[in-house]
Design an enzyme around this catalytic site. Structure first.
Site, short mmCIF file in Angstrom:
data_model
loop_
_atom_site.label_atom_id
_atom_site.label_comp_id
_atom_site.label_asym_id
_atom_site.label_seq_id
_atom_site.Cartn_x
_atom_site.Cartn_y
_atom_site.Cartn_z
N GLU A 1 1.07 -0.48 -5.10
CA GLU A 1 0.09 0.58 -5.35
C GLU A 1 0.91 1.86 -5.51
O GLU A 1 1.29 2.49 -4.54
CB GLU A 1 -0.90 0.72 -4.20
N ASP B 1 0.82 -1.20 0.00
CA ASP B 1 0.00 0.00 0.00
C ASP B 1 0.86 1.26 0.00
O ASP B 1 1.93 1.30 0.60
CB ASP B 1 -0.90 -0.03 1.25
#
Length: 731
Positions: free
Chosen positions: A464, A411
């Site tokens: 990401e 993330d």
């Protein structure tokens, strides 16, 4: 023989300064005072048991009563040396005597090699030495079982073990620090196998805090915050899957991923219930993988798991760590790969967790301009510190090895790569070269990726990452970050912007659907229609589609077919596979009732099932995803008709023609160039009645003739239904 007379010795009491540190909880080596210590002709046993009314040393059949000296310190001098073994019998007011081995007579449970590797940031199985671990030792009086505890707090003035076992008393179980390592350690006999505990840390700043174990395998159910001693006796049944995983390269394989938030998919289910229900659903829908929003423990459900406090503990909301293993095992045995979201970019500021753990910035960077993420109100890890880097790299390996996880979706990578990420002018400090790149974070990501792929071949790491950073999926040995894949955020934004427009205006924005092919092979991409696109007022994929319900359904079906046909792997958030109309909230479940109330939702769900089946069976859709050889335009320029068409090619020589009509009207007699003449079968028509479409199409196929078109040697005349996708293969 029983002896209870008081014995004295010149070494009975410790030095006053040492005693003061022991009572204050700031002694660095309580084992140097407590336990058994030999002198010239006698042995002194000391026990620190505040609130005890009596302490007796049991040596063989002899009993020696310890004298209460002061502040809970008991001691006795035995008139001999070479003490082999003993037990302590401790009595508290109103309680029966309790006999236990003395915690302060055991050697450290960490070796010099472990401490050395940790200090260098190179211990690849760090979770096996830090944290809480049930152990047994054989002594002269028999086997002593208990739990060893080890915690890194190099700047702490003192650390004590507290828990249910001692009434959360911060005095009875002081820990020792092991040399310059900063690791505090203690073995506690008879500790409950699932007991709750914390560490009471006397910080360098003078503040005393009770901390959860950074390496805990289990926790209390939030909002409670204690760590729980946890061990595993799970027997895996996925040997075939794991053996096959080591031989695979996910980049060149089919990969359609169903993104799931466990707590709201169907609220109330445990890990083991999910092992049945979620697995069956994913198999039925035909996805190859599931991606779980963060499962590591987090106190705030509204963070969806992205503010982690216990990196080594699956959330206890749905069961035990072994229950989570059962979920992964069931998915593997059903042929489903498991990816988890992993959050090494930042962590929350809860005073009982990682932040300022020993009274100083320890896990976080000491410079607030680097150590805090202002947008999220969180701390940023100090990626340049070896021990912190080791904590994170080992954590990645822990999930891959201990839970057989097949991939990590990392993330917020962009926030790690740039020192000025979401910071105002003057709110960040440059690197040693004066640039904005976070060189320590780059090195960490390279180390994590290289180590993960070395230790667990066949796994996938996904970034990401939303910036033009070059080489995210390039191997580390040629300067890349080493990820297997990255999210294609540009494709997502352009595509959703386009399909959200009324078809009347789409021709003016045709470039939004063609631009992605200018960079489609610069990295290995995942095409994400994720949870981020159905929250914070964005609505849902269904809600983005213009028009009435019939047109919305057609638009969503064509969007999904376009996603699966475009080069890259697919990711779809739960609920979007049946066109959920309400924006997602972690506080409630999906609107499954839609499947009972209207045919549009059933049609979309059926479409996703079918395109997954077609996708897996057609290597042209995935085997050359990352190379230009897997794709060519048929016609990228038909903006007037809102039509896109291209070919996909497989490494096995297979081909697939894909045509998308994003206009609100059908196109009849639409000539399409094809690579060969003959019969072409319509393997997908998103306007078919089985998908609750209008049923316009080509009766299952078309005949291509030797009439060149679109620069190709053959062509066929098609009917393109309104807002639809057609996939064609040679019959």
């Amino acid at each position: 023989m029983s002896r209870s007379e008081k014995l004295t010795g010149e070494h009975l009491a410790p030095e006053p300064a040492e005693m003061a540190r022991l009572v204050a909880g700031t002694h660095h080596n309580p084992h140097g005072i407590l336990g058994a210590h030999e002198y010239d002709d006698h042995t002194v046993i000391r026990a620190f048991r505040p609130h005890a009314v009596e302490v007796v040393a049991l040596v063989g059949k002899d009993r020696f009563s310890l004298q209460h000296l002061d502040s809970g310190l008991f001691a006795v001098a035995l008139p001999f040396v070479d003490l082999i073994d003993y037990r302590l019998q401790v009595t508290y007011e109103g309680c029966e005597p309790h006999t236990v081995a003395d915690a302060y007579r055991f050697l450290p449970t960490l070796g010099e090699v472990d401490l050395h590797l940790f200090a260098e940031g190179r211990h690849e199985r760090l979770w096996e030495v830090l944290g809480a671990h049930p152990r047994s030792f054989t002594t002269a009086d028999g086997v002593v079982s208990g739990v060893s505890f080890a915690v890194w707090a190099p700047n702490a003035k003192g650390v004590s073990l507290i828990g249910e076992f001692n009434g959360w008393n911060g005095h009875e179980a002081p820990m020792r620090v092991l040399g310059p390592s900063g690791v505090w350690e203690l073995f506690w006999p008879d500790f409950p196998c699932d007991g709750l505990y914390k560490f009471r840390v006397h910080g360098a700043d003078g503040v005393v805090t009770d901390r959860a174990d950074a390496f805990a395998f289990g926790t209390e159910v939030p909002q409670q915050t204690a760590s729980r001693v946890t061990s595993s006796d799970y027997t895996w049944g996925d040997d075939d899957w794991m053996a096959g995983r080591a031989l695979r390269n996910p980049v060149n394989e089919a990969m359609s991923t169903y993104e799931v938030h466990l707590g709201s998919w169907r609220p109330g289910l445990s890990y083991r219930q999910l092992a049945r229900e979620l697995t069956d659903y994913i198999v039925d829908q035909g996805f190859t993988h599931v991606e779980l929003l963060p499962v590591a423990e987090h106190p705030f459900a509204g963070s969806w798991g992205y503010q982690v406090t216990s990196y080594y503990a699956p959330t206890s909301r749905f069961g035990t760590p072994d229950d989570f293993r059962a979920l992964v095992d069931a998915l593997h045995q059903a042929g489903i790969g498991v990816i988890v979201d992993w959050v090494p970019a930042h962590f929350p500021k809860d005073a009982w967790a990682l932040g300022r753990f020993d009274g100083t910035p320890l896990y976080e960077h000491s410079d607030p301009k680097r150590g805090e993420q202002l947008d999220w109100g969180t701390y940023v890890f100090d990626f340049g510190r070896p021990e912190v880097r080791n904590f994170l790299v080992a954590n990645a390996l822990y999930w891959l090895q201990e839970f057989h996880i097949d991939g990590l979706r990392v993330d917020a990578v962009a926030s790690m790569l740039y020192l000025d990420y979401s910071r105002p002018e003057g709110g960040w400090t440059p690197n040693v070269h004066g640039g904005r790149e976070n060189l320590e974070a780059v090195q960490f990501l390279q180390e994590m990726n290289a180590t993960a792929h070395k230790v667990a071949p066949g796994i996938v790491t996904i970034a990401e990452e939303s910036t033009p950073w070059s080489g995210v999926t390039r191997p580390t040995n040629i300067g890349g970050l080493g990820f297997s894949m990255k999210w294609n955020m540009g494709w997502m934004h352009d595509t959703l912007d386009y399909v959200s427009r009324d078809p009347v205006y789409r021709s003016y924005h045709h470039h939004e659907m063609t631009f992605s092919m200018l960079y489609a092979f610069s990295e290995n991409y995942v095409l994400p229609l994720s949870h981020d696109e159905v929250v914070h007022g964005k609505g849902t994929l269904w809600g983005r589609m213009p028009g009435n319900n019939h047109v919305k359904a057609a638009g969503l079906r064509s969007l999904l077919a376009y996603q699966w046909a475009h080069p890259g792997k697919q990711l779809l958030f739960m609920g979007q596979e049946f066109g959920q109309r309400a924006e997602w909230s972690e506080q409630r479940g999906l609107d499954w009732f839609q499947l009972d109330e209207n045919g549009f939702s059933n049609g979309i769900q059926r479409l996703v099932r079918d395109i997954n089946d077609i996708y897996r069976c057609h290597p042209a859709l995935w085997s050359l995803d990352t190379t230009p050889e897997g794709y060519s335009w048929i016609d990228a320029n038909d903006s007037a008709n809102n039509v896109l068409s291209f070919m996909r090619y497989g490494s096995d020589g297979s081909v697939l023609a894909c045509v998308f009509n994003f206009a609100g009207a059908e196109h009849r007699d639409y000539r399409l160039g094809l690579p060969r003449a003959g019969r072409w079968r319509e393997v997908l028509n998103t306007d078919a009645t089985i998908y609750h479409g209008s049923g316009i199409g080509n009766l299952g196929g078309v005949d291509a003739t030797d009439d060149p078109w679109h620069g190709r040697p053959a062509s066929a005349v098609l009917v393109l239904p309104p807002t639809s996708a057609l996939w064609l293969t040679p019959a």
